[in-house]
Design a protein around this motif. Sequence first.
Motif, mmCIF file in Angstrom:
data_model
loop_
_atom_site.group_PDB
_atom_site.id
_atom_site.type_symbol
_atom_site.label_atom_id
_atom_site.label_comp_id
_atom_site.label_asym_id
_atom_site.label_seq_id
_atom_site.Cartn_x
_atom_site.Cartn_y
_atom_site.Cartn_z
ATOM 1 N N ALA A 196 1.215 8.738 8.833
ATOM 2 C CA ALA A 196 0.963 7.265 8.458
ATOM 3 C C ALA A 196 2.556 6.838 7.944
ATOM 4 O O ALA A 196 3.352 7.216 8.085
ATOM 5 C CB ALA A 196 0.304 7.303 7.087
ATOM 6 N N ALA A 197 2.493 5.466 8.012
ATOM 7 C CA ALA A 197 3.735 4.775 7.445
ATOM 8 C C ALA A 197 3.865 4.736 5.933
ATOM 9 O O ALA A 197 2.931 4.078 5.414
ATOM 10 C CB ALA A 197 4.118 3.521 8.130
ATOM 11 N N ALA A 198 4.632 5.456 5.181
ATOM 12 C CA ALA A 198 4.518 5.583 3.771
ATOM 13 C C ALA A 198 5.684 4.403 3.225
ATOM 14 O O ALA A 198 6.421 4.260 3.818
ATOM 15 C CB ALA A 198 5.020 6.898 3.434
ATOM 16 N N SER A 199 5.276 4.055 1.769
ATOM 17 C CA SER A 199 5.825 3.014 1.348
ATOM 18 C C SER A 199 7.181 3.565 0.929
ATOM 19 O O SER A 199 7.477 4.595 0.001
ATOM 20 C CB SER A 199 5.115 2.424 0.319
ATOM 21 N N ILE A 200 8.362 2.880 1.417
ATOM 22 C CA ILE A 200 9.693 2.847 0.905
ATOM 23 C C ILE A 200 9.678 2.622 -0.847
ATOM 24 O O ILE A 200 10.220 3.335 -1.529
ATOM 25 C CB ILE A 200 10.828 2.226 1.533
ATOM 26 N N ALA A 201 9.139 1.504 -0.943
ATOM 27 C CA ALA A 201 9.012 1.069 -2.436
ATOM 28 C C ALA A 201 8.288 2.127 -3.193
ATOM 29 O O ALA A 201 8.874 2.497 -4.413
ATOM 30 C CB ALA A 201 8.297 -0.303 -2.616
ATOM 31 N N ALA A 202 7.570 2.841 -2.866
ATOM 32 C CA ALA A 202 6.756 3.906 -3.622
ATOM 33 C C ALA A 202 7.828 5.119 -3.649
ATOM 34 O O ALA A 202 8.113 5.886 -4.661
ATOM 35 C CB ALA A 202 5.625 4.318 -3.059
ATOM 36 N N HIS A 244 0.682 -1.392 0.005
ATOM 37 C CA HIS A 244 -0.022 0.255 0.246
ATOM 38 C C HIS A 244 0.917 1.112 0.017
ATOM 39 O O HIS A 244 2.011 1.181 0.599
ATOM 40 C CB HIS A 244 -0.752 -0.059 1.179
ATOM 41 N N LEU A 245 0.395 2.209 -0.550
ATOM 42 C CA LEU A 245 1.002 3.588 -0.507
ATOM 43 C C LEU A 245 1.163 4.141 0.951
ATOM 44 O O LEU A 245 2.348 4.474 1.109
ATOM 45 C CB LEU A 245 0.235 4.801 -1.179
ATOM 46 N N ILE A 246 0.426 3.888 1.584
ATOM 47 C CA ILE A 246 0.536 4.350 3.161
ATOM 48 C C ILE A 246 -0.073 3.004 3.936
ATOM 49 O O ILE A 246 -0.981 2.411 3.636
ATOM 50 C CB ILE A 246 -0.016 5.615 3.848
ATOM 51 N N TYR A 258 10.739 -1.743 8.336
ATOM 52 C CA TYR A 258 11.722 -0.839 7.764
ATOM 53 C C TYR A 258 11.311 -0.263 6.455
ATOM 54 O O TYR A 258 12.098 0.273 5.709
ATOM 55 C CB TYR A 258 13.064 -1.515 7.873
ATOM 56 N N GLU A 259 10.219 -1.025 5.774
ATOM 57 C CA GLU A 259 10.133 -0.660 4.357
ATOM 58 C C GLU A 259 9.137 0.260 4.295
ATOM 59 O O GLU A 259 8.649 0.683 3.184
ATOM 60 C CB GLU A 259 9.136 -2.166 3.698
ATOM 61 N N SER A 280 15.134 5.090 3.093
ATOM 62 C CA SER A 280 15.404 4.242 2.176
ATOM 63 C C SER A 280 16.642 3.538 2.303
ATOM 64 O O SER A 280 16.748 2.382 1.837
ATOM 65 C CB SER A 280 15.302 5.053 0.711
ATOM 66 N N ARG A 281 17.817 4.385 2.573
ATOM 67 C CA ARG A 281 19.031 3.548 2.947
ATOM 68 C C ARG A 281 19.078 2.564 3.853
ATOM 69 O O ARG A 281 19.498 1.405 3.479
ATOM 70 C CB ARG A 281 20.171 4.642 3.094
#
Length: 412
Positions: A107-113, A2-4, A237-238, A218-219
């Motif tokens: 919110a927790a936002a997506s590292i992948a996004a 999910h995005l968030i 962590y993602e 991200s790192r």
Amino acid sequence: MHLIQPFTGLRPRPERAAEVIAPPYDVLDTAEARARAAGKPWSFLHISKPEIDLPPDTDPHAPAVYAKGAQNLAGMLAAGILTRDAQPCYYVYRLTMGGHVQTGVAAAASIAAYDANRIRRHELTRPEKENDRVHQIDALNAQTGPVLMAYPDAPRVDELLAEAAAGSPDVDVTADDGIVHRLWVAHDARTVATLTAAFDAMSALYIADGHHRSAAASRVAAARRAANPRHTGEESYERFLSVIFPAHGLRILDYNRVVADLGGLALPDFLSRVGERFAVASSSTAVRPQRSGEFGLYVDRRWYRLTIHPERLPADAEGRLDVSLLSDHLLAPVLGIHDLRRDKRIDFIGGMRGLGELERRVDTGGMAAAFALFPTRMGDLMAVADAGGVMPPKSTWFEPKLADGMVSHVLD
């Protein structure tokens, strides 16, 4: 992914929140933080600026500093000042500054996004500042500095946040600067699911402030992913800590400039050179620009109104920014200031300090001239980010600012 997503936030007990919340770590230097935290053992500055608890000559980036932050966090947990929610939640966060009110969601936002540029950037980062945040996240095993983000027009999300904030807030604190911070915990399953789906439908989110924090997250995720043979993609962590407001609700103030000299030019010659690219008109009062392409110049105890010649306006979104117009048509060609990140001849003053601060910096002899700018608009920021562009340093000054310590994201 999910995005968030909701997350199990670490936050102060409501009755202790006023003792905990603090200005963002990057708006205070060490001396200011030490003064702010004096006599306040539970101030979050002991976690975000832990060098204040070490000898004055301590390097703020020394390993001992990050270790001290982790020790202070553990102490606040042991004392029950900070507690962690039992289930994943969204946190509706409202900031009130005078007559301005903005309501968003933590919110927790997506590292992948973020890595795929669905969470879009507009600013370059500096390695030393990124490294600092990486070390801080690793030492605390938590993200404590939220990334300020914006979402595009989404009336349904605005409605959902208003509904979630209809009752009494779980946290209601007025900070030392008069800004009111309110937090509502949203754990209702329907609200959580509806908010998640509404954000998933968005094409992009936009980082407003916090490029170093998001890059560091991200790192950290990449390093932990590589070190985890059982990685699934669902690890905490993602994701990274964010507070996301509607773009129309964010308030950007002017970010003004002062310069130390006129590039070796006498004042008449300087004004003549400026006049090649701008219409120059003397003003009997301080000049606060009223539209894009207009600038205030204060020099030799006089104000001038500068208006860019229309034929000088470029077509691209990045070049048309007022901060770019000033750099490309005055600072660089007239004053020889090409690198805003490193040139010691230029300094930056946030709009909260007013035009009087520009006059003071020039009149006291420390600076030769000051430039007042029209504030960058959110639409311009988003256009630059959509185009994959980079805004000049110190392009935006967001007010009011989020508080550190209101809610943190633990990396399990």
